[in-house]
Design a protein around this motif. Structure first.
Motif, PDB file in Angstrom:
ATOM      1  N   ALA A  57       0.929  -1.149   0.017  1.00 57.46           N
ATOM      2  CA  ALA A  57      -0.143  -0.026   0.057  1.00 57.46           C
ATOM      3  C   ALA A  57       0.897   1.453  -0.027  1.00 57.46           C
ATOM      4  O   ALA A  57       0.653   2.205  -0.704  1.00 57.46           O
ATOM      5  CB  ALA A  57      -0.886  -0.161   1.293  1.00 57.46           C
ATOM      6  N   ALA A  58       2.112   1.304   0.788  1.00 62.38           N
ATOM      7  CA  ALA A  58       2.716   2.444   0.772  1.00 62.38           C
ATOM      8  C   ALA A  58       3.335   2.514  -0.449  1.00 62.38           C
ATOM      9  O   ALA A  58       3.558   3.957  -0.927  1.00 62.38           O
ATOM     10  CB  ALA A  58       4.110   2.032   1.850  1.00 62.38           C
ATOM     11  N   VAL A  59       3.681   1.577  -1.314  1.00 64.40           N
ATOM     12  CA  VAL A  59       4.471   1.973  -2.573  1.00 64.40           C
ATOM     13  C   VAL A  59       3.283   2.436  -3.584  1.00 64.40           C
ATOM     14  O   VAL A  59       3.448   3.525  -4.251  1.00 64.40           O
ATOM     15  CB  VAL A  59       4.833   0.630  -3.255  1.00 64.40           C
ATOM     16  N   SER A  60       2.232   1.747  -3.446  1.00 66.00           N
ATOM     17  CA  SER A  60       0.965   2.508  -4.152  1.00 66.00           C
ATOM     18  C   SER A  60       0.671   3.721  -3.907  1.00 66.00           C
ATOM     19  O   SER A  60       0.508   4.847  -4.634  1.00 66.00           O
ATOM     20  CB  SER A  60      -0.008   1.535  -4.217  1.00 66.00           C
ATOM     21  N   ASN A  61       0.649   4.163  -2.541  1.00 62.02           N
ATOM     22  CA  ASN A  61       0.310   5.423  -2.413  1.00 62.02           C
ATOM     23  C   ASN A  61       1.350   6.570  -2.664  1.00 62.02           C
ATOM     24  O   ASN A  61       0.949   7.733  -2.716  1.00 62.02           O
ATOM     25  CB  ASN A  61       0.009   5.569  -0.807  1.00 62.02           C
ATOM     26  N   ALA A  62       2.346   6.086  -2.826  1.00 61.77           N
ATOM     27  CA  ALA A  62       3.620   7.191  -3.287  1.00 61.77           C
ATOM     28  C   ALA A  62       3.442   7.204  -4.773  1.00 61.77           C
ATOM     29  O   ALA A  62       4.517   7.989  -5.308  1.00 61.77           O
ATOM     30  CB  ALA A  62       4.821   6.427  -2.598  1.00 61.77           C
ATOM     31  N   GLY A  63       2.694   6.532  -5.411  1.00 56.36           N
ATOM     32  CA  GLY A  63       2.633   6.787  -6.976  1.00 56.36           C
ATOM     33  C   GLY A  63       2.970   5.696  -7.858  1.00 56.36           C
ATOM     34  O   GLY A  63       3.031   5.705  -9.001  1.00 56.36           O
ATOM     35  N   GLY A  64       3.653   4.471  -7.360  1.00 55.10           N
ATOM     36  CA  GLY A  64       4.173   3.408  -7.780  1.00 55.10           C
ATOM     37  C   GLY A  64       3.023   2.489  -7.882  1.00 55.10           C
ATOM     38  O   GLY A  64       1.916   2.660  -7.657  1.00 55.10           O
ATOM     39  N   LEU A  75      -7.216 -13.734  -0.497  1.00 56.87           N
ATOM     40  CA  LEU A  75      -8.300 -12.795  -0.212  1.00 56.87           C
ATOM     41  C   LEU A  75      -8.011 -11.809   1.105  1.00 56.87           C
ATOM     42  O   LEU A  75      -8.241 -10.643   0.853  1.00 56.87           O
ATOM     43  CB  LEU A  75      -9.526 -13.530  -0.137  1.00 56.87           C
ATOM     44  N   ARG A  76      -7.435 -12.457   2.064  1.00 61.42           N
ATOM     45  CA  ARG A  76      -7.232 -11.582   3.335  1.00 61.42           C
ATOM     46  C   ARG A  76      -6.155 -10.491   2.907  1.00 61.42           C
ATOM     47  O   ARG A  76      -6.140  -9.286   3.276  1.00 61.42           O
ATOM     48  CB  ARG A  76      -6.851 -12.473   4.388  1.00 61.42           C
ATOM     49  N   GLN A  77      -4.984 -10.957   2.312  1.00 60.96           N
ATOM     50  CA  GLN A  77      -4.057 -10.195   1.947  1.00 60.96           C
ATOM     51  C   GLN A  77      -4.618  -8.893   1.061  1.00 60.96           C
ATOM     52  O   GLN A  77      -3.995  -7.767   1.244  1.00 60.96           O
ATOM     53  CB  GLN A  77      -2.816 -10.772   1.212  1.00 60.96           C
ATOM     54  N   ALA A  78      -5.386  -9.103   0.114  1.00 60.52           N
ATOM     55  CA  ALA A  78      -5.873  -8.049  -0.729  1.00 60.52           C
ATOM     56  C   ALA A  78      -7.043  -7.047  -0.045  1.00 60.52           C
ATOM     57  O   ALA A  78      -6.763  -6.020  -0.212  1.00 60.52           O
ATOM     58  CB  ALA A  78      -6.526  -8.859  -1.933  1.00 60.52           C
ATOM     59  N   GLN A  79      -7.729  -7.897   0.942  1.00 60.01           N
ATOM     60  CA  GLN A  79      -8.403  -7.056   1.617  1.00 60.01           C
ATOM     61  C   GLN A  79      -7.606  -6.196   2.563  1.00 60.01           C
ATOM     62  O   GLN A  79      -7.897  -5.010   2.862  1.00 60.01           O
ATOM     63  CB  GLN A  79      -9.406  -7.802   2.583  1.00 60.01           C
ATOM     64  N   ALA A  80      -6.566  -6.442   3.165  1.00 60.48           N
ATOM     65  CA  ALA A  80      -5.703  -5.728   4.029  1.00 60.48           C
ATOM     66  C   ALA A  80      -5.091  -4.692   3.303  1.00 60.48           C
ATOM     67  O   ALA A  80      -5.018  -3.351   3.953  1.00 60.48           O
ATOM     68  CB  ALA A  80      -4.774  -6.503   4.643  1.00 60.48           C
ATOM     69  N   VAL A  81      -4.439  -4.763   1.852  1.00 63.28           N
ATOM     70  CA  VAL A  81      -3.977  -3.870   1.138  1.00 63.28           C
ATOM     71  C   VAL A  81      -5.018  -2.690   1.002  1.00 63.28           C
ATOM     72  O   VAL A  81      -4.675  -1.554   0.916  1.00 63.28           O
ATOM     73  CB  VAL A  81      -3.379  -4.455  -0.101  1.00 63.28           C
ATOM     74  N   ARG A  82      -6.239  -3.321   0.501  1.00 68.00           N
ATOM     75  CA  ARG A  82      -7.149  -2.263   0.176  1.00 68.00           C
ATOM     76  C   ARG A  82      -7.660  -1.357   1.334  1.00 68.00           C
ATOM     77  O   ARG A  82      -8.265  -0.204   1.063  1.00 68.00           O
ATOM     78  CB  ARG A  82      -8.589  -3.137  -0.374  1.00 68.00           C
ATOM     79  N   THR A 117      -5.250   1.750   1.136  1.00 69.43           N
ATOM     80  CA  THR A 117      -4.892   2.323  -0.149  1.00 69.43           C
ATOM     81  C   THR A 117      -6.301   2.061  -1.122  1.00 69.43           C
ATOM     82  O   THR A 117      -6.677   0.993  -1.306  1.00 69.43           O
ATOM     83  CB  THR A 117      -3.521   1.993  -1.039  1.00 69.43           C
ATOM     84  N   GLN A 118      -6.588   3.056  -1.826  1.00 67.97           N
ATOM     85  CA  GLN A 118      -7.448   2.978  -2.851  1.00 67.97           C
ATOM     86  C   GLN A 118      -6.813   2.835  -4.423  1.00 67.97           C
ATOM     87  O   GLN A 118      -7.681   3.018  -5.350  1.00 67.97           O
ATOM     88  CB  GLN A 118      -8.470   4.250  -2.819  1.00 67.97           C
TER      89      GLN A 118
END
Length: 357
Positions: free
Chosen positions: A35-42, A57-64, A67-68
Motif C-alpha cells: 500500500a505504501a508503494v501504491s500510495n507513493a505513486g508506484g 483474499l485476506r492479503q488483498a483486503q488488507a491492502v485495500r 489504499t484505494q
C-alpha cells in the motif's frame, strides 16, 4: 529517453509512475509495503505464490484497507509434476541443523504448491489492477479470465525466446528479469543457465523483439539504474531488493542487516533452500549443500526447509536463513517505502536531466 513509453505504461497501470515493487513471497511484501508503494505513486505487488486462496483474499483486503490505488498480485505458473525423490537424505542433513536451533526432527515435506486454479479464483475475486506471473505461462483460459475483467496481465521473461512466447500468449506487458535479480530465476523455456542474461543486455534485445511494454528488472537500486533502463527502451522498472530493507517490509531484521552489509560478490545462485535456482547471499547452509544430490525438487525443498528458515529468522541466525538478494544489495537503504519511491524518482530525474545537458 522513453518518456512517451514511460507515460503510456503508467496510464495503462493507472499509476503516476511505472515503478513497480517486485512481488516477493515469504511475508516480505506485507500489506503495509504494498500500500505504501501504491500510495507513493508506484505499483505495489503482493507475492501470493505460496498463499492459500483464503489468504490471498485476506492479503488483498488488507491492502485495500490501506489504499484505494492500483496494486498487483503475483502467482507462480504451474510447474507441473516433479519426479518422486526419497526425502530421507535431505531430512538427515536437516536434522543436524534442526538440533542446533532446538527444533524437533524434520518431517517429510509437502510436494505441491496450493491449488493454482483456486489461487486464480482468489486473485480474480480480489480484482487487482495487474495480475503478474513467473515460472512459465498459464493456460489461455486463465489469461483470458483476467483480460475479460480488465485486469492487465504481465509475464516474466529471462531471454528473448521467452519474451516472444509471452507476447504470443496475449499478455499486456513483459517483465525482463536480468541475471542480477534476487529471488528465483523465472526461466521456463530451457535450463536456467539460458536465462542468465544481464539486464543491460537483456532489456534492449527484448524491446527490439516484441511490441509490448517491457519492464526492466534485476540489479536496479537507484535512479541511475532506472535512468539506464529507460535509455535502453524500458517502459517501466521493477525493483525487489531495494524495497526489502524498507521499514514496512516483512524482511527479518537480521536479513535487512545482511543486505545493508552485502558486497557485490556476496550472492550465489543456489537450489539449497527451495530446490529451484534463486539468487541469495551465501551462508553456511548454501555452502554445505552446494552440489549435493540430496536437494529435493521444487517445491518439496522449499517446504522441507521452512521450519529451519523460520527458526533461524526468529533467532537472528543468518547461517540458516534464505537471504534473498540481488547483486545490487549493497545499495540498500533504511527508509520508508514512500521515501524510497520519492528518492528513486528524484534521482532518475536528475540523471536524465544531466544526460541532455
Amino acid at each position: 529517453m522513453g518518456t512517451s513509453a514511460w507515460r503510456s505504461l503508467a496510464a495503462k497501470l493507472g499509476v503516476e509512475q511505472p515503478l513497480i515493487q517486485a512481488p516477493m513471497g515469504g511475508g516480505i511484501t506485507t500489506p503495509e509495503l504494498v500500500a505504501a508503494v501504491s500510495n507513493a505513486g508506484g505499483l505495489g505487488s503482493i507475492g501470493a505464490s505460496y498463499l492459500a486462496p483464503e489468504d490471498i483474499l485476506r492479503q488483498a483486503q488488507a491492502v485495500r484497507a490501506l489504499t484505494q490505488r492500483p496494486f498487483a498480485i503475483n502467482l507462480f505458473s504451474p510447474v507441473g509434476p516433479t519426479k518422486s525423490v526419497d526425502p530421507a537424505p535431505m531430512l538427515e542433513i536437516l536434522a543436524r541443523y534442526h538440533a542446533q536451533l532446538g527444533l524437533p526432527a524434520p518431517q517429510s515435506p509437502a510436494t505441491a504448491l496450493p491449488d493454482f486454479l483456486g489461487q486464480v479464483e482468489a486473485v480474480l475475486a480480489s480484482a487487482p489492477a495487474v495480475f503478474s506471473f513467473t515460472f512459465g505461462i498459464p493456460s489461455a483460459s486463465v489469461l483470458e479470465s483476467f483480460k475479460s475483467r480488465g485486469i492487465l496481465v504481465a509475464g516474466t521473461a529471462t531471454n528473448v525466446q521467452e519474451a516472444r512466447q509471452l507476447e504470443a500468449s496475449g499478455v499486456d506487458a513483459i517483465v525482463a528479469q536480468g541475471s542480477e535479480a534476487g529471488g528465483h530465476r523465472g526461466t521456463f523455456a530451457g535450463p536456467f543457465e539460458s536465462g542468465l542474461v544481464g539486464t543491460m543486455a537483456l532489456v534492449p534485445q527484448v524491446v527490439d523483439a516484441v511490441k509490448l511494454p517491457v519492464i526492466a528488472s534485476g540489479g536496479i537500486m537507484d535512479g541511475r539504474g532506472i535512468a539506464a533502463a529507460r535509455m535502453l527502451g524500458a517502459s517501466g522498472v521493477q525493483l525487489g531488493t531495494a524495497f526489502m530493507t524498507c521499514r514496512e517490509a516483512g524482511t527479518a531484521v537480521a536479513h535487512k542487516a545482511v543486505l545493508r552489509g552485502a558486497r557485490d560478490d556476496s550472492m550465489r545462485i543456489t537450489r539449497a533452500f527451495t530446490g529451484r535456482p534463486g539468487r541469495m547471499i551465501a551462508n553456511e547452509f548454501i555452502t554445505a549443500l552446494e552440489g549435493s544430490e540430496a536437494v529435493l525438487p521444487f517445491p518439496a525443498q522449499h517446504y522441507a526447509t521452512i521450519a529451519l528458515r523460520g527458526a533461524a529468522a526468529r533467532q537472528g541466525d543468518t547461517r540458516f536463513m534464505a537471504l534473498w538478494a540481488g547483486q545490487g544489495a549493497a545499495l540498500s537503504r533504511d527508509v520508508s517505502a514512500a521515501d524510497l519511491v520519492k528518492a528513486l524518482l528524484s534521482e532518475t530525474d536528475t540523471v536524465l536531466r544531466s544526460a541532455v545537458e
